[in-house]
Design a protein around this motif. Structure first.
Motif, PDB file in Angstrom:
ATOM      1  N   ASP A  37      46.621  31.417  45.705  1.00 53.73           N
ATOM      2  CA  ASP A  37      48.026  31.548  46.118  1.00 53.73           C
ATOM      3  C   ASP A  37      48.138  32.237  47.471  1.00 53.73           C
ATOM      4  O   ASP A  37      49.048  31.960  48.245  1.00 53.73           O
ATOM      5  CB  ASP A  37      48.832  32.335  45.075  1.00 53.73           C
ATOM      6  CG  ASP A  37      49.100  31.544  43.798  1.00 53.73           C
ATOM      7  OD1 ASP A  37      48.809  30.324  43.759  1.00 53.73           O
ATOM      8  OD2 ASP A  37      49.582  32.161  42.823  1.00 53.73           O
ATOM      9  N   ALA A  38      47.206  33.151  47.753  1.00 57.45           N
ATOM     10  CA  ALA A  38      47.204  33.878  49.028  1.00 57.45           C
ATOM     11  C   ALA A  38      46.427  33.139  50.117  1.00 57.45           C
ATOM     12  O   ALA A  38      46.327  33.616  51.244  1.00 57.45           O
ATOM     13  CB  ALA A  38      46.602  35.265  48.828  1.00 57.45           C
ATOM     14  N   ASN A  39      45.861  31.968  49.775  1.00 59.85           N
ATOM     15  CA  ASN A  39      45.055  31.185  50.719  1.00 59.85           C
ATOM     16  C   ASN A  39      43.926  32.016  51.328  1.00 59.85           C
ATOM     17  O   ASN A  39      43.691  31.975  52.538  1.00 59.85           O
ATOM     18  CB  ASN A  39      45.924  30.589  51.835  1.00 59.85           C
ATOM     19  CG  ASN A  39      46.848  29.519  51.309  1.00 59.85           C
ATOM     20  OD1 ASN A  39      46.455  28.696  50.485  1.00 59.85           O
ATOM     21  ND2 ASN A  39      48.093  29.553  51.749  1.00 59.85           N
ATOM     22  N   MET A  40      43.237  32.766  50.481  1.00 58.92           N
ATOM     23  CA  MET A  40      42.138  33.607  50.944  1.00 58.92           C
ATOM     24  C   MET A  40      40.813  33.085  50.413  1.00 58.92           C
ATOM     25  O   MET A  40      40.747  32.513  49.332  1.00 58.92           O
ATOM     26  CB  MET A  40      42.335  35.049  50.488  1.00 58.92           C
ATOM     27  CG  MET A  40      43.476  35.751  51.190  1.00 58.92           C
ATOM     28  SD  MET A  40      43.636  37.471  50.681  1.00 58.92           S
ATOM     29  CE  MET A  40      42.208  38.197  51.465  1.00 58.92           C
ATOM     30  N   SER A  41      39.779  33.326  51.184  1.00 59.67           N
ATOM     31  CA  SER A  41      38.428  32.952  50.767  1.00 59.67           C
ATOM     32  C   SER A  41      37.861  34.020  49.832  1.00 59.67           C
ATOM     33  O   SER A  41      38.355  35.153  49.786  1.00 59.67           O
ATOM     34  CB  SER A  41      37.518  32.823  51.989  1.00 59.67           C
ATOM     35  OG  SER A  41      37.325  34.099  52.576  1.00 59.67           O
ATOM     36  N   ALA A  42      36.828  33.635  49.112  1.00 64.93           N
ATOM     37  CA  ALA A  42      36.149  34.610  48.254  1.00 64.93           C
ATOM     38  C   ALA A  42      35.568  35.744  49.103  1.00 64.93           C
ATOM     39  O   ALA A  42      35.555  36.899  48.672  1.00 64.93           O
ATOM     40  CB  ALA A  42      35.054  33.927  47.436  1.00 64.93           C
ATOM     41  N   ALA A  43      35.112  35.412  50.306  1.00 62.46           N
ATOM     42  CA  ALA A  43      34.560  36.443  51.201  1.00 62.46           C
ATOM     43  C   ALA A  43      35.638  37.462  51.592  1.00 62.46           C
ATOM     44  O   ALA A  43      35.366  38.659  51.676  1.00 62.46           O
ATOM     45  CB  ALA A  43      33.959  35.799  52.443  1.00 62.46           C
ATOM     46  N   ALA A  44      36.873  36.995  51.803  1.00 60.35           N
ATOM     47  CA  ALA A  44      37.966  37.910  52.152  1.00 60.35           C
ATOM     48  C   ALA A  44      38.298  38.821  50.976  1.00 60.35           C
ATOM     49  O   ALA A  44      38.561  40.012  51.153  1.00 60.35           O
ATOM     50  CB  ALA A  44      39.195  37.123  52.580  1.00 60.35           C
ATOM     51  N   VAL A  45      38.257  38.271  49.768  1.00 58.05           N
ATOM     52  CA  VAL A  45      38.486  39.090  48.574  1.00 58.05           C
ATOM     53  C   VAL A  45      37.388  40.139  48.460  1.00 58.05           C
ATOM     54  O   VAL A  45      37.647  41.304  48.179  1.00 58.05           O
ATOM     55  CB  VAL A  45      38.535  38.221  47.300  1.00 58.05           C
ATOM     56  CG1 VAL A  45      38.599  39.083  46.052  1.00 58.05           C
ATOM     57  CG2 VAL A  45      39.716  37.275  47.355  1.00 58.05           C
ATOM     58  N   ALA A  46      36.153  39.709  48.697  1.00 59.07           N
ATOM     59  CA  ALA A  46      35.011  40.627  48.611  1.00 59.07           C
ATOM     60  C   ALA A  46      35.186  41.796  49.576  1.00 59.07           C
ATOM     61  O   ALA A  46      34.960  42.950  49.203  1.00 59.07           O
ATOM     62  CB  ALA A  46      33.713  39.876  48.894  1.00 59.07           C
ATOM     63  N   ARG A  47      35.597  41.499  50.793  1.00 62.57           N
ATOM     64  CA  ARG A  47      35.816  42.569  51.787  1.00 62.57           C
ATOM     65  C   ARG A  47      36.924  43.511  51.321  1.00 62.57           C
ATOM     66  O   ARG A  47      36.809  44.725  51.430  1.00 62.57           O
ATOM     67  CB  ARG A  47      36.155  41.977  53.148  1.00 62.57           C
ATOM     68  CG  ARG A  47      34.958  41.449  53.905  1.00 62.57           C
ATOM     69  CD  ARG A  47      35.298  41.093  55.346  1.00 62.57           C
ATOM     70  NE  ARG A  47      36.308  40.054  55.452  1.00 62.57           N
ATOM     71  CZ  ARG A  47      36.065  38.736  55.387  1.00 62.57           C
ATOM     72  NH1 ARG A  47      34.829  38.309  55.215  1.00 62.57           N
ATOM     73  NH2 ARG A  47      37.038  37.871  55.491  1.00 62.57           N
ATOM     74  N   ALA A  48      38.003  42.956  50.776  1.00 62.74           N
ATOM     75  CA  ALA A  48      39.131  43.778  50.333  1.00 62.74           C
ATOM     76  C   ALA A  48      38.743  44.704  49.182  1.00 62.74           C
ATOM     77  O   ALA A  48      39.245  45.819  49.082  1.00 62.74           O
ATOM     78  CB  ALA A  48      40.300  42.887  49.906  1.00 62.74           C
ATOM     79  N   LEU A  49      37.827  44.237  48.323  1.00 63.65           N
ATOM     80  CA  LEU A  49      37.415  45.030  47.169  1.00 63.65           C
ATOM     81  C   LEU A  49      36.182  45.875  47.430  1.00 63.65           C
ATOM     82  O   LEU A  49      35.813  46.714  46.609  1.00 63.65           O
ATOM     83  CB  LEU A  49      37.144  44.120  45.964  1.00 63.65           C
ATOM     84  CG  LEU A  49      38.334  43.352  45.421  1.00 63.65           C
ATOM     85  CD1 LEU A  49      37.897  42.448  44.280  1.00 63.65           C
ATOM     86  CD2 LEU A  49      39.424  44.309  44.968  1.00 63.65           C
ATOM     87  N   VAL A  85      32.405  38.312  43.552  1.00 66.09           N
ATOM     88  CA  VAL A  85      33.691  37.620  43.407  1.00 66.09           C
ATOM     89  C   VAL A  85      33.487  36.278  42.711  1.00 66.09           C
ATOM     90  O   VAL A  85      34.258  35.901  41.824  1.00 66.09           O
ATOM     91  CB  VAL A  85      34.391  37.445  44.772  1.00 66.09           C
ATOM     92  CG1 VAL A  85      35.628  36.568  44.648  1.00 66.09           C
ATOM     93  CG2 VAL A  85      34.747  38.801  45.359  1.00 66.09           C
ATOM     94  N   CYS A  86      32.438  35.563  43.073  1.00 66.44           N
ATOM     95  CA  CYS A  86      32.119  34.287  42.419  1.00 66.44           C
ATOM     96  C   CYS A  86      31.894  34.500  40.922  1.00 66.44           C
ATOM     97  O   CYS A  86      32.432  33.766  40.088  1.00 66.44           O
ATOM     98  CB  CYS A  86      30.893  33.666  43.076  1.00 66.44           C
ATOM     99  SG  CYS A  86      30.400  32.103  42.334  1.00 66.44           S
ATOM    100  N   ASP A  87      31.105  35.515  40.578  1.00 68.89           N
ATOM    101  CA  ASP A  87      30.853  35.830  39.166  1.00 68.89           C
ATOM    102  C   ASP A  87      32.132  36.278  38.462  1.00 68.89           C
ATOM    103  O   ASP A  87      32.361  35.943  37.305  1.00 68.89           O
ATOM    104  CB  ASP A  87      29.795  36.923  39.037  1.00 68.89           C
ATOM    105  CG  ASP A  87      28.397  36.425  39.320  1.00 68.89           C
ATOM    106  OD1 ASP A  87      28.177  35.191  39.347  1.00 68.89           O
ATOM    107  OD2 ASP A  87      27.504  37.273  39.515  1.00 68.89           O
ATOM    108  N   LEU A  88      32.963  37.012  39.164  1.00 71.35           N
ATOM    109  CA  LEU A  88      34.234  37.474  38.613  1.00 71.35           C
ATOM    110  C   LEU A  88      35.121  36.276  38.269  1.00 71.35           C
ATOM    111  O   LEU A  88      35.665  36.183  37.166  1.00 71.35           O
ATOM    112  CB  LEU A  88      34.920  38.389  39.625  1.00 71.35           C
ATOM    113  CG  LEU A  88      36.298  38.922  39.307  1.00 71.35           C
ATOM    114  CD1 LEU A  88      36.265  39.789  38.064  1.00 71.35           C
ATOM    115  CD2 LEU A  88      36.836  39.710  40.495  1.00 71.35           C
ATOM    116  N   GLU A  89      35.256  35.340  39.201  1.00 72.27           N
ATOM    117  CA  GLU A  89      36.113  34.179  38.990  1.00 72.27           C
ATOM    118  C   GLU A  89      35.576  33.258  37.894  1.00 72.27           C
ATOM    119  O   GLU A  89      36.339  32.517  37.284  1.00 72.27           O
ATOM    120  CB  GLU A  89      36.310  33.422  40.297  1.00 72.27           C
ATOM    121  CG  GLU A  89      37.169  34.202  41.279  1.00 72.27           C
ATOM    122  CD  GLU A  89      37.363  33.508  42.609  1.00 72.27           C
ATOM    123  OE1 GLU A  89      36.687  32.475  42.866  1.00 72.27           O
ATOM    124  OE2 GLU A  89      38.191  33.990  43.401  1.00 72.27           O
TER     125      GLU A  89
END
Length: 102
Positions: A18-30, A37-41
């Protein structure tokens, strides 16, 4: 809002898309790896309640309550208390309690 049977992985994936973000961007944020992030999803890893606030801060559509509900739908919730200040642990516990009570 979290769907009735939405797992933590499905919730994170939906919010990220929904936020149009990559998994890498999520990883950086967390502050985690892209592999995490891949394992999380894929529901192979859990998002610790101690990281919920970072996730909610990074994604406007995410809520601590939504993460709590999705975590409960996924399975047992574990909290690593070694990495979190007490106020975050209390907030996570409150979110879980309100999710269970609802």
């Amino acid at each position: 809002m979290v769907g009735p049977m939405e797992t933590i992985g499905q919730y994170v994936l939906r919010i990220r898309r929904d936020a149009n973000m990559s998994a890498a961007a999520v990883a950086r944020a967390l502050g985690v790896s892209s592999a995490y992030v891949c394992d999380l999803e894929a529901d192979r890893r859990a998002l610790s309640p101690t990281r919920w606030h970072a996730f909610v801060a990074a994604f406007p559509g995410a809520t601590v309550r939504g993460l709590a509900l999705a975590s409960l739908a996924t399975g047992p919730v574990t909290i690593d208390v070694s990495e979190s200040p007490p106020e975050r642990l209390h907030a996570a516990a409150d979110a879980l309690a309100s999710a269970v009570a609802a």
